[in-house]
Design an enzyme around this catalytic site. Sequence first.
Site, short mmCIF file in Angstrom:
data_model
loop_
_atom_site.label_atom_id
_atom_site.label_comp_id
_atom_site.label_asym_id
_atom_site.label_seq_id
_atom_site.Cartn_x
_atom_site.Cartn_y
_atom_site.Cartn_z
N GLU A 1 0.86 -1.18 0.00
CA GLU A 1 0.00 0.00 0.00
C GLU A 1 0.91 1.23 0.00
O GLU A 1 1.14 1.87 1.01
CB GLU A 1 -0.93 0.00 1.21
N ALA B 1 -3.62 7.18 7.44
CA ALA B 1 -2.78 6.87 8.60
C ALA B 1 -1.33 6.61 8.22
O ALA B 1 -0.53 6.29 9.10
CB ALA B 1 -3.35 5.67 9.34
N HIS C 1 -9.76 0.39 -0.76
CA HIS C 1 -10.79 0.90 0.16
C HIS C 1 -11.52 2.15 -0.37
O HIS C 1 -11.27 3.27 0.03
CB HIS C 1 -10.27 1.13 1.58
N ARG D 1 -20.47 19.37 -7.61
CA ARG D 1 -19.72 20.13 -8.63
C ARG D 1 -18.27 19.64 -8.75
O ARG D 1 -17.54 20.11 -9.62
CB ARG D 1 -19.74 21.62 -8.29
N ASP E 1 -16.80 -2.37 8.13
CA ASP E 1 -16.64 -2.75 9.53
C ASP E 1 -17.46 -1.89 10.47
O ASP E 1 -17.37 -2.03 11.69
CB ASP E 1 -15.16 -2.68 9.93
N GLY E 2 -18.29 -0.97 9.92
CA GLY E 2 -19.08 -0.10 10.76
C GLY E 2 -18.35 1.13 11.23
O GLY E 2 -18.97 2.03 11.81
N THR E 3 -17.05 1.23 10.97
CA THR E 3 -16.25 2.40 11.33
C THR E 3 -15.84 3.18 10.09
O THR E 3 -16.03 4.40 10.02
CB THR E 3 -14.98 1.98 12.11
N ASP F 1 -8.73 -4.26 6.15
CA ASP F 1 -7.68 -3.28 6.42
C ASP F 1 -7.19 -3.45 7.86
O ASP F 1 -6.87 -2.49 8.54
CB ASP F 1 -8.18 -1.85 6.17
N GLY G 1 -8.40 -1.22 10.45
CA GLY G 1 -9.57 -1.83 11.06
C GLY G 1 -9.20 -2.79 12.17
O GLY G 1 -8.05 -3.21 12.30
#
Length: 409
Positions: free
Chosen positions: A135, A146, A236, A247, A271-273, A297, A334
Amino acid sequence: MVTEDSARRTALSGRVHTGYAEHQDGLVVVEGDRVVHAGPRSGYSGGDPGRHHVLAPGQMVLPGLVDVHCHGGFGADFSSSEEEAIRATLDAFHRQGTTTLVASLVTASREDLLAAEPLLAELTGEGLVAGIHLEGPFLSTARCGAQDPAQMREPDLELAADLVAAAAGTLRTMTFAPELPRSRELAELLVAHGVLPSLGHTDADTGTVDTALRHLQALLVDAPGGGAPRSPTVTHLFNAMPGIHHRSPGPVPACLRAAAQGRAVVELIADGTHLDPCIVLWAFELAGADSIALVTDGMAATGLTDGIYTLGAAEVRVRDGVASLVSNGSIAGGTATMLEVLRRTVAAGVPLGDALRSATVVPARVLGLTGEAGGLTVGALADLLVVGEDLRLGAVMRRGRWISGDLFP
């Protein structure tokens, strides 16, 4: 009559989902480390199925899950931890149902990246991981997330070639920002070496992303090596890129359009976050399950409690299961397993069959492992889960061996 073959076989009957289709009265038969039957029980004609387990009401067999984007878990970081810790973490992931896993490395110095690859290449050779994902480091400093912006750089073809060489044939994919100079040449180098390009950590506009995806698709169609051509991926989707504005639409619409047309596969960290559940459902409705790869992740805190952890060289605080950089509060990977991501995706309203396909069949296709992993088909590796009605884990088989759960001795 018990034959030598039947003595080596294990069978499970009941509700079975192969990743491709669901069978209420299904049967999976495993011989050694391979599947010899998966489908309706009425279609089996292979003789004595061997040791036979009948699922309880509410239980179901699923294929082993496939994660193409994971930085670590259970206390270990793939970029910086020692071999013993990484091996223990891989074993823990397997026991939690992620039977196929790509090890992701965050952006780091040239020396650190080259030093981290040989161990992961060795683990790939042992079948413990399915390869390496880089990555970076050719990412946009404006969308670093991050990751360390000080280590990001414009595409350097010499460095890219060194990274490919150090992985010794195990580098599966690399994330890069398409707006950077020489990104087209980088993509061509990657594809020429069998590495799948992935767009991400980008500040590009819609047109730049659309052009880049079309270029990547053309490269992959013409790639050497035979087999079915693969599509580029998007790292992601929604995260580490501009949001949609009416625009200034940014990368997301171009990525979703390409996915809907079968020209790209987009990763979702469901993951809900990282994503609201309604965004997850919307993406499935627009792009379709066949163009989505669910990912974690994951970072070192996956499977553990709140506390202080690392992501590469960065210090990360986990509070209430949410990982963020100590330095600036940015989300830092995650903490959910793939089974938890699958569960949350279904809870968002995505049909189980669609969510499961995006957690098994599609990521296996991304890795070029169709027929080997990610689905219960004849000849595939015998990787499977037994889950309950709420998708809670009951047992895991990897390569024909039960490795977790007390359902079956």
